[in-house]
Every structure is written in C-alpha cells, then in structure tokens.
Design an enzyme around this catalytic site. Sequence first.
Site, mmCIF file in Angstrom:
data_model
loop_
_atom_site.group_PDB
_atom_site.id
_atom_site.type_symbol
_atom_site.label_atom_id
_atom_site.label_comp_id
_atom_site.label_asym_id
_atom_site.label_seq_id
_atom_site.Cartn_x
_atom_site.Cartn_y
_atom_site.Cartn_z
ATOM 1 N N GLN A 151 -15.124 -15.427 -0.797
ATOM 2 C CA GLN A 151 -14.915 -14.650 0.352
ATOM 3 C C GLN A 151 -14.258 -15.473 1.542
ATOM 4 O O GLN A 151 -13.377 -15.270 2.027
ATOM 5 C CB GLN A 151 -15.944 -13.827 0.904
ATOM 6 C CG GLN A 151 -16.434 -12.761 -0.154
ATOM 7 C CD GLN A 151 -17.860 -12.141 0.393
ATOM 8 O OE1 GLN A 151 -18.484 -12.680 1.088
ATOM 9 N NE2 GLN A 151 -18.363 -11.175 -0.580
ATOM 10 N N ASP A 193 -23.695 -12.042 -8.398
ATOM 11 C CA ASP A 193 -24.071 -10.628 -8.510
ATOM 12 C C ASP A 193 -24.909 -10.147 -9.365
ATOM 13 O O ASP A 193 -25.370 -9.041 -9.588
ATOM 14 C CB ASP A 193 -22.688 -9.760 -8.479
ATOM 15 C CG ASP A 193 -22.242 -10.006 -7.106
ATOM 16 O OD1 ASP A 193 -22.841 -10.165 -6.096
ATOM 17 O OD2 ASP A 193 -20.687 -9.830 -7.015
ATOM 18 N N ARG A 243 -32.292 -11.275 -1.927
ATOM 19 C CA ARG A 243 -32.406 -10.792 -3.604
ATOM 20 C C ARG A 243 -33.474 -11.475 -4.433
ATOM 21 O O ARG A 243 -33.918 -11.180 -5.310
ATOM 22 C CB ARG A 243 -31.194 -10.957 -4.283
ATOM 23 C CG ARG A 243 -30.146 -9.753 -3.859
ATOM 24 C CD ARG A 243 -29.025 -9.681 -4.694
ATOM 25 N NE ARG A 243 -28.048 -8.385 -4.246
ATOM 26 C CZ ARG A 243 -26.976 -8.334 -4.406
ATOM 27 N NH1 ARG A 243 -26.329 -9.245 -5.139
ATOM 28 N NH2 ARG A 243 -26.256 -7.409 -3.977
#
Length: 650
Positions: A178, A324, A355
């Site tokens: 990103q 992910d 997470r």
Amino acid sequence: MSSIKVTPIKSLNAVIEVPGDKSISHRAAIMAGLADGVTQIDNYLPSEDCLCTLEAMASLGVQYEVLERLEGYGPTSLRIYGQAMQLNAPDVEIDCGNSGTGMRLLAGVLAAQPFQSTLTGDESLQSRPMGRIMTPLSMMGARIEAAGEKEGCAPMILGGSAERLQAIHYDMPMASAQVKSAVLLAGLFAEYETSVRQPAETRDHTERIFDHFQIDSTIDGHRIAVHGGQIPMANDLYIPGDISSAAFWLVAAAAMPGAELKIKKVGLNPTRKAVVDVLIRMGADIRVDMISEDSGEPYGDLTVIGGTLQGTEILPEEVPNLIDEIPVLAVAGALAEGRMVIRNASELRVKESDRISTVVTNLRAMGAEVEEFDDGMEITGGRPLHAAELESYDDHRIAMSFIIAGLFAEGETVVHNTDFINTSYPGFQHDLEKVMNPKPHFAIAIDGPAASGKSTVARRLAEKLGLIMINTGAMYRAIAWASIQHGIDASDTEGVIAMLDRIDLRCGVRDRGSIILVDGVDAGDALREDAVNSRVSAIAAIPEVRRLLVEKQRDYLELGSLVMEGRDIGSVVFPDTPYKLYVDASEEVRLARRSAEGLADVVSQRDKEDSSRKTSPLVVAEGATVIDSSEMTIEEVVDEAMSILKSKGL
Ligand SMILES: Nc1ncnc2c1ncn2[C@@H]1O[C@H](COP(=O)(O)OP(=O)(O)O)[C@@H](O)[C@H]1O
Ligand SMILES: Nc1ccn([C@@H]2O[C@H](COP(=O)(O)OP(=O)(O)O)[C@@H](O)[C@H]2O)c(=O)n1
C-alpha cells in the site's frame, strides 16, 4: 448486526468461484479513472470496500456505468470513463469505509492534486496508521494532515498546493504494497522519476496494472521507479478470483479427509499464492491448473483433496505476502498435527483488528492450545475444537476464519457481527451454504441418435454448470473393444457375457469427464475405430451388458451432479430426473457431421439397430424435450438446452 451459525460437516464436495480480487479491483477502479479512454472491467469485486473506491473516483469527476451487478451487493462488470489524469475537486468528504487499501492508494493520488480533499473512513479505519504514507508523500512536498482523534490517523486532509510534487527515492521502512503504491501513484503526478525500494517483496499488482495501462515503470530487484507526467491508456481488464477469499475454502477442504473442492479462476500472482505453498508444505493435496494470464495477472483452477495437515513454521520472508491469510492459516494450524509457528508478524496488530489477539482469543475459546507473542503465536495442533460463541471484532477475515473453524468444531459455533464480511467477500454466506448443505446430486440426461451432437452439447453444459460429463457410448464401446481384444465374435452373445466376468472394468472420472479402463488400459482413440463402430450396437443389445453398464452409470451420481449422454439415459438410467433432452438431427446432417470429422462410421446402421433392439431401445424418453439441431449451430443448441433446463427448474 447479523451472526452466522455453523455446525460441523463431514464432507465437502463442491465447485465454487470466489469473487474478484480486492487488491486488483481497487487498483483497476483508480487506474481506469485516471486513464485516457474507456475501460471495461469484468469480475470487479462487488464489495463495500471496492464500491467506496469507485464512489471516490466518481466524486473526483470519473463517470462509470454498471453493466452487471451482484444483486444485493454491487457492480461486477462496469465501464469507466477515464479523466486522462484531470480530476475535479470533490464537493464532499471521500469515505473509504473499512478499506485501508482504498484510503492509502487514494491518498497517493489526492496528495498530488491542486485542490484540497478529505479522506475518511469507518471507526476501524480511523484507528489504522496513516503515518506510513504521510511520511513519503510529505517528502514529495505534498500538503497532508492527519486530523483524526488518534494520532496519525484518518480523517486526512490532502492536496491543495499549486506546486507539482517532487520526485523522491524512498527507502520503505516496511514491506507494504500500500505504501509502495501510494508513492508510485503520487509519482505519476510528480516531476522526473520517483522510486521506492521495498525491504522485501510485496504484492505487485500496481506494477502489473501500470504495465496494463501502458505506464512505463522500471523494476530492478526490490526497486520500482516511474516517471511522472505519463498518462495511463484505457485497456479492458478481467479480474481473477481473490486468492485471499479462496484461502478459507482451501483450508476447509485441505483439512477435511474425503473432501474434494474445486475453486475456479483464482488469481495466482506469485506474490499472492504463498498460502497455497504453505498449505502444500503442511501436506495439503492441492492441484493447480493454470488457465491464462489475462490483463497481466495469472489465474487458474485449484483442486483440493482433503487429508491430514501437519503444522509448519511461517518464514519471516513469507509474512508480507501472507498477511491476510494468517488468521485462516492459524485455524489450519489448530486443525493440523504438530506445531504451527507464526513470528515476525506484528503488522497483524494494526489490521482491521489486532489479528494476533483476536485469533488467539477465538482459538482459545474453541479449545485450541495457543501461545501469544508480540509478533505472532504458536499453536499446538491436534486438540479437538469445540463450538463457541465468538466475536468477529468487526474484522471480515476473523469472521470468516472462525466460521471455517466452526465447520470442524463439535457443536454449534456462532460468530457475531458478521456484516463486515461484505467488505471483502460478498456472497460468502451463499458459498458457505453450498458447502454445508450440498444439494442432492442430480443428472441431466441427453439422448439421441449417432452424431446428433449429444456429446458436444453435454460437454458444453457440463462446463457451464460445473458438472461432470459422462459419455456412456464410450462404455459400450469399451466392451466392444474388449471383445475384439479377446477374439470374441460380436454375434457370440454367450462369449461376450462370459467375458464380462473375466475383465476388470473400471469407470472413473478424470478432468471432470468419464474415463473407462479395461484391465487397466484406456483404449482412447481405438474406441472410435471402424472395428468398434461396426459391432458396438450388437454388443449394446445384450441385456447382460446393459445391466452391468447401467449400474456403473448410476454409480457415477455418487461422485457429483452430472450430464450423461447416450441412448437410454432418460428412459432407463435416470428415468426420474426432470432434466431430459433428446438431441436430434436429420440423417443427412448427421452423416455429414461424422464425415467432417474424418470418421467413416456406420451411423445409419447403428441407428437402426439401436432403435429396434428389444432392451432399452433408443426412444424419446417420457418428459424429454426434443431439440432438432439440423439447422442450429452448436452455440444455439447449447443456449436452447440451457433455457429448456431452466424452464424445467434447473
Ligand atoms: N449443432 C451443430 N452444428 C454443427 N456441428 C455440430 C453440431 N453439433 C455437433 N456438431 C459436430 O458434429 C460432430 C458429432 O457431434 P457429437 O457431439 O460427437 O455427436 P454425438 O455425441 O451425438 O455422436 C462433432 O464433430 C461436432 O463438433
Ligand atoms: N446409453 C447408451 C449409449 C450408447 N449405446 C450404444 O453405444 C453405441 C455408441 O455410442 P456413442 O454414443 O459413442 O455413439 P455416437 O453417438 O457418438 O456415434 C451406440 O450406437 C449404441 O449402440 C447404447 O446402447 N446406450
């Protein structure tokens, strides 16, 4: 806020197609909007995240037209009218919803604009770090300010300077696609050459999509450079299925002995497919069939055969390309034997949820043995999981990972607050239902005389509907071929019947089509030779032969829903199926079709014998719809067949 309940399943047998890739969809919307000309995007991800990016571009003056949509979600196919790098000032704040990718990529574009704009997002996005993009964009001379309640967080106010951005060479402190993409997108608006160096490889969709839109960039190891002032050229693109969405099902199938799952058209970009490599390392049986490299992105079909997994260690260099998928791999670790070690993954703490903490909490709630570290966790697999009531922590991947865990846990698992799943996987629940309650298998029966086009239409229908295709003629031909090998005359009925006990006849499926082995041999093209053509009808008239083969034909239904073609499928093999077709064509046309194949075939003779025999003659079965294909193209026959089957309730 909705919840999803799951109970364990014993087997998983399905063919699914996951929605379009999220990362590519964001980039496609942005690049098509910046391009000169009109771009058609197919298989766009109709998720809230990607819709936000599309709306962001629309508020900057980019028009788009929806060609197809997934009802209840968003567009899947659209046409975007590019602005040739000339964006308009938005008159509203731009809302990126839950999407970190959308916000960070758009920041690269908006920081470079002469007008000021504001990027905002939901509560979760407003707590994610934006400093990582603000630093390099500020170095380029961009005006950029984080006005959020949390330091360095959205809302961000960007742009508004008359000065053009300056090119920079930026050494990224972290491996983040990103950040790389934000700087490169800003670089398109800057003077001279902007480059970024990444400490490790990250997903390269931006580089690939630049190339697709004819933007020249230079890639030298981990350094990517782009010259400002280039205008992307519109170019249609197809977005393959998202491997990060496929990952949930890959884990579910790989860890379930007896499962067989096919996921069609999944993106297999080398910087994204680490999850497949890790699962294979864990012992998963995954077959990859590459299809194509469309629009610069490779994709293919994945077939998973379930088994027992072994724990593994995720290597530090794998982490950025696996970030992910780590939550669902952690679930795989709990289901596997041995230890699963995940370290060097502190980035997980600043995703849609923390997470590390959310995975550890939920795994423990289900009875797994897990140790938490600052930068990861270690799971000792093999303990049976039990059902639990779990939170999603507003995180789509946590929600889906623990729904998958619930498929293996004793009792009913409830995952609360599952609406966020739509940010990346619209239609997840539909696929879950498909996996949990597989519909009873059904058969589509296609009968007709020789060379009427039965196998052609059966094959096409099977492909379209994801079914297996069974050619029963090949089974009768295999018996006829065996009789030749055994030197038995076709008129020697007793000899043929005796042969049936001596041969080892195996009827299976390969590549979703039927395969017949006689004593271990696939006779292949020999089945269509003259010697077989001239005796097959006589052999097929023997009741004992038919009894044996009809039983094997019915057994095929155990393997999955199917299209079966022959002479008596609708009348004898599956008389109860509602889906019956009889494909016909004039004798003249059929003879011409066979000879066009270069095959001398006794078509008329076989037809006569097949229609007049006592046992199971060729007839239009009760309830079958006749399609006369004499004057129709193959496509017309297939379309007609589809619409008839739909009208029969398919
Ligand atoms: N509607 C059609 N128009 C033109 N050619 C066709 C059509 N349907 C089938 N064919 C061709 O005719 C030949 C025989 O078709 P096939 O599907 O093998 O028939 P069957 O299985 O009924 O014996 C093949 O070469 C096929 O490509
Ligand atoms: N269900 C079936 C399929 C084929 N057959 C026999 O097997 C022969 C070869 O079938 P096929 O489907 O390969 O023939 P084509 O239609 O391809 O020419 C037919 O002529 C029939 O005698 C049958 O009796 N019953």
